[in-house]
Design an enzyme around this catalytic site. Structure first.
Site, PDB file in Angstrom:
ATOM      1  CB  SER A 159      -0.962  -0.009   1.194  1.00 41.43           C
ATOM      2  OG  SER A 159      -0.263  -0.077   2.400  1.00 41.43           O
ATOM      3  CE1 TYR A 163      -2.972   0.558  -1.723  1.00 43.19           C
ATOM      4  CE2 TYR A 163      -3.473   2.898  -1.842  1.00 43.19           C
ATOM      5  CZ  TYR A 163      -3.613   1.673  -1.215  1.00 43.19           C
ATOM      6  OH  TYR A 163      -4.397   1.566  -0.087  1.00 43.19           O
ATOM      7  NE  ARG A 171      -3.920  12.599   0.933  1.00 39.31           N
ATOM      8  CZ  ARG A 171      -3.773  13.415  -0.113  1.00 39.31           C
ATOM      9  NH1 ARG A 171      -4.471  14.540  -0.184  1.00 39.31           N
ATOM     10  NH2 ARG A 171      -2.932  13.131  -1.086  1.00 39.31           N
TER      11      ARG A 171
HETATM   12  N1  LIG Z   1      -3.242   3.056   6.241  1.00 36.74           N
HETATM   13  C1  LIG Z   1      -4.132   3.772   5.536  1.00 36.74           C
HETATM   14  O1  LIG Z   1      -4.285   4.979   5.743  1.00 36.74           O
HETATM   15  C2  LIG Z   1      -4.965   3.101   4.480  1.00 36.74           C
HETATM   16  C3  LIG Z   1      -5.852   3.888   3.734  1.00 36.74           C
HETATM   17  C4  LIG Z   1      -6.654   3.274   2.769  1.00 36.74           C
HETATM   18  C5  LIG Z   1      -6.580   1.909   2.568  1.00 36.74           C
HETATM   19  N2  LIG Z   1      -5.694   1.168   3.284  1.00 36.74           N
HETATM   20  C6  LIG Z   1      -5.650  -0.280   3.049  1.00 36.74           C
HETATM   21  O2  LIG Z   1      -5.863  -0.932   4.282  1.00 36.74           O
HETATM   22  C7  LIG Z   1      -5.154  -2.165   4.329  1.00 36.74           C
HETATM   23  C8  LIG Z   1      -4.293  -2.207   5.570  1.00 36.74           C
HETATM   24  O3  LIG Z   1      -3.395  -1.099   5.559  1.00 36.74           O
HETATM   25  P1  LIG Z   1      -2.307  -0.914   6.705  1.00 36.74           P
HETATM   26  O4  LIG Z   1      -1.998   0.532   6.794  1.00 36.74           O
HETATM   27  O5  LIG Z   1      -2.725  -1.655   7.913  1.00 36.74           O
HETATM   28  O6  LIG Z   1      -1.058  -1.620   6.011  1.00 36.74           O
HETATM   29  P2  LIG Z   1      -0.006  -2.675   6.600  1.00 36.74           P
HETATM   30  O7  LIG Z   1       1.099  -2.727   5.604  1.00 36.74           O
HETATM   31  O8  LIG Z   1       0.326  -2.345   8.017  1.00 36.74           O
HETATM   32  O9  LIG Z   1      -0.845  -4.020   6.565  1.00 36.74           O
HETATM   33  C9  LIG Z   1      -0.950  -4.838   5.440  1.00 36.74           C
HETATM   34  C10 LIG Z   1      -0.722  -6.256   5.891  1.00 36.74           C
HETATM   35  O10 LIG Z   1      -0.899  -7.142   4.785  1.00 36.74           O
HETATM   36  C11 LIG Z   1       0.159  -8.089   4.783  1.00 36.74           C
HETATM   37  N3  LIG Z   1       0.306  -8.555   3.405  1.00 36.74           N
HETATM   38  C12 LIG Z   1       0.663  -7.817   2.307  1.00 36.74           C
HETATM   39  N4  LIG Z   1       0.653  -8.584   1.219  1.00 36.74           N
HETATM   40  C13 LIG Z   1       0.286  -9.846   1.613  1.00 36.74           C
HETATM   41  C14 LIG Z   1       0.102 -11.067   0.945  1.00 36.74           C
HETATM   42  N5  LIG Z   1       0.310 -11.185  -0.368  1.00 36.74           N
HETATM   43  N6  LIG Z   1      -0.294 -12.140   1.655  1.00 36.74           N
HETATM   44  C15 LIG Z   1      -0.495 -12.051   3.001  1.00 36.74           C
HETATM   45  N7  LIG Z   1      -0.325 -10.905   3.700  1.00 36.74           N
HETATM   46  C16 LIG Z   1       0.055  -9.820   2.998  1.00 36.74           C
HETATM   47  C17 LIG Z   1       1.347  -7.352   5.339  1.00 36.74           C
HETATM   48  O11 LIG Z   1       2.352  -8.186   5.858  1.00 36.74           O
HETATM   49  C18 LIG Z   1       0.685  -6.492   6.406  1.00 36.74           C
HETATM   50  O12 LIG Z   1       0.608  -7.163   7.643  1.00 36.74           O
HETATM   51  C19 LIG Z   1      -4.373  -2.245   3.021  1.00 36.74           C
HETATM   52  O13 LIG Z   1      -5.121  -3.004   2.106  1.00 36.74           O
HETATM   53  C20 LIG Z   1      -4.310  -0.791   2.568  1.00 36.74           C
HETATM   54  O14 LIG Z   1      -4.206  -0.705   1.163  1.00 36.74           O
HETATM   55  C21 LIG Z   1      -4.884   1.743   4.235  1.00 36.74           C
END
Ligand SMILES: NC(=O)c1ccc[n+]([C@@H]2O[C@H](COP(=O)([O-])OP(=O)(O)OC[C@H]3O[C@@H](n4cnc5c(N)ncnc54)[C@H](O)[C@@H]3O)[C@@H](O)[C@H]2O)c1
Length: 330
Positions: free
Chosen positions: A77, A141, A221
């Site tokens: 992400s 993304y 944001r």
């Molecule tokens: N943080 C934000 O502000 C935000 C905003 C909008 C959307 N998102 C979405 O929310 C979700 C969580 O975001 P986050 O900030 O907690 O990110 P993060 O990177 O902390 O969490 C993502 C998790 O997914 C795991 N992962 C990635 N690819 C994988 C795979 N192929 N198989 C198994 N596990 C996998 C990673 O190890 C990690 O634990 C993501 O999908 C992100 O795109 C986040």
């Protein structure tokens, strides 16, 4: 009641959600490849180290447990990284989602909550973005997230999948009980970067662009507390499990804060100086993203607990001050 499979549950938002699901009485199992997640974040239910692009690993999970529903956080992400390595994003995110959906279909699991993003919206960026705002992802993304939304829509129509796409605005803050918080390595999110600068772990905060068409020139944001996001997932599962309709819902506070305003708020919370330096814009960033979450409030009965940016920063500050896994030395 069976278990809830939480992909990416060892990550920032996933871990907070698993904790909240556990307190709501759900039994969870996390599937995470730990690419950006942390083993110590997955401690409120079962944990399996595995990858959502691995069909055999998914068959093992679905075949050996009674999974009732899936909450799908697993994704790469980082907007900037997606611009320089788009194929990795399409493989990990889109292929991962397709592999997961195929496994759900093989094992007759038909309920999914998906982590989408406000970055699926296109211009114009002024005003509050509703779910009916034109779609127009800028970065690879965001394209992956929009593609997955489309795939979910198609699967709902064809196979009766029941799916809610939750379009988060900017997740921020930490568990008010201090058990988990934000730990992205490398960190690209504003509030942790600001607080790590306050702690002296970074020399200064780089402001990525001050020539946007916003009042102070820096990007605006909508910051939404991770605990409020976690709550929305519990409500989304309840909605789908009680026969509620599929679709997409914004999760935001409806208030925009510029980078400079966040730095000011963090100075007020920490009482510390936070040196800043101007840097060029980051590829793939929009000038302003602020959401209208009326639909989520109406459909899920979602109410946010943390509307004030200082309150959000305070919970993050409590976490970062004690967080042993700060950034590597600069
Ligand atoms: N943080 C934000 O502000 C935000 C905003 C909008 C959307 N998102 C979405 O929310 C979700 C969580 O975001 P986050 O900030 O907690 O990110 P993060 O990177 O902390 O969490 C993502 C998790 O997914 C795991 N992962 C990635 N690819 C994988 C795979 N192929 N198989 C198994 N596990 C996998 C990673 O190890 C990690 O634990 C993501 O999908 C992100 O795109 C986040």
């Amino acid at each position: 009641m069976g278990q809830i499979l939480v992909t990416g549950g060892a990550g920032y938002i996933g871990a907070h959600t698993v904790k909240r699901l556990a307190s709501a009485g759900y039994e969870t199992v996390v599937l995470d490849n730990l690419s950006t997640g942390h083993r110590d974040f997955a401690r409120w239910g079962g944990f399996i180290q595995g990858d959502v692009t691995d069909a055999a690993a998914l068959d093992m999970v679905f075949g050996t447990r009674q999974i009732d529903a899936v909450v799908h956080f697993a994704a790469a992400s980082q907007v900037g990284e997606s611009v320089t390595d788009p194929l990795f994003y399409y493989q990990n995110n889109v292929q991962g989602a397709v592999t997961l959906l195929a496994a759900m279909r093989r094992h007759q699991v038909d309920t999914l909550v998906f982590s989408s993003t406000c970055a699926v919206y296109g211009p114009p960026f002024d005003g509050l973005l509703t779910e009916d705002h034109p779609i127009g992802p800028i970065s690879p993304y965001a394209h992956t997230k929009r593609m997955i939304e489309q795939i979910l829509e198609d699967c709902s129509r064809a196979y009766g999948l029941r799916a809610l796409c939750l379009r988060y605005f900017n997740a921020a803050g930490a568990d008010p009980e201090g058990e988990v918080g934000e730990r992205h390595l490398p960190e690209t999110h504003l509030i942790p970067l600001v607080l790590q600068t306050a702690l002296g772990q970074r020399e200064c905060l780089q402001i990525m662009g001050d020539d946007y068409a916003t009042p102070d020139g820096t990007a605006i944001r909508d910051y939404i507390h991770v605990q409020d996001l976690a709550e929305a997932h519990v409500l989304a599962l309840a909605h789908l499990r009680s026969g509620g309709a599929s679709g997409a819902l914004n999760l935001g506070n409806g208030q925009g804060h510029s980078v400079r305003q966040v730095v000011e708020a963090a100075r007020a919370v920490t009482g510390l100086d936070i040196p800043v330096r101007l840097a060029p814009r980051r590829a793939g960033d929009s000038p302003r993203l602020v959401g209208d979450a009326t639909r989520a409030r109406a459909i899920l009965g979602w109410r946010t607990q943390f509307a004030d940016i200082r309150e959000i920063i305070s919970t993050a500050w409590a976490w970062h001050r004690l967080e042993p896994h700060g950034p590597r030395p600069f």
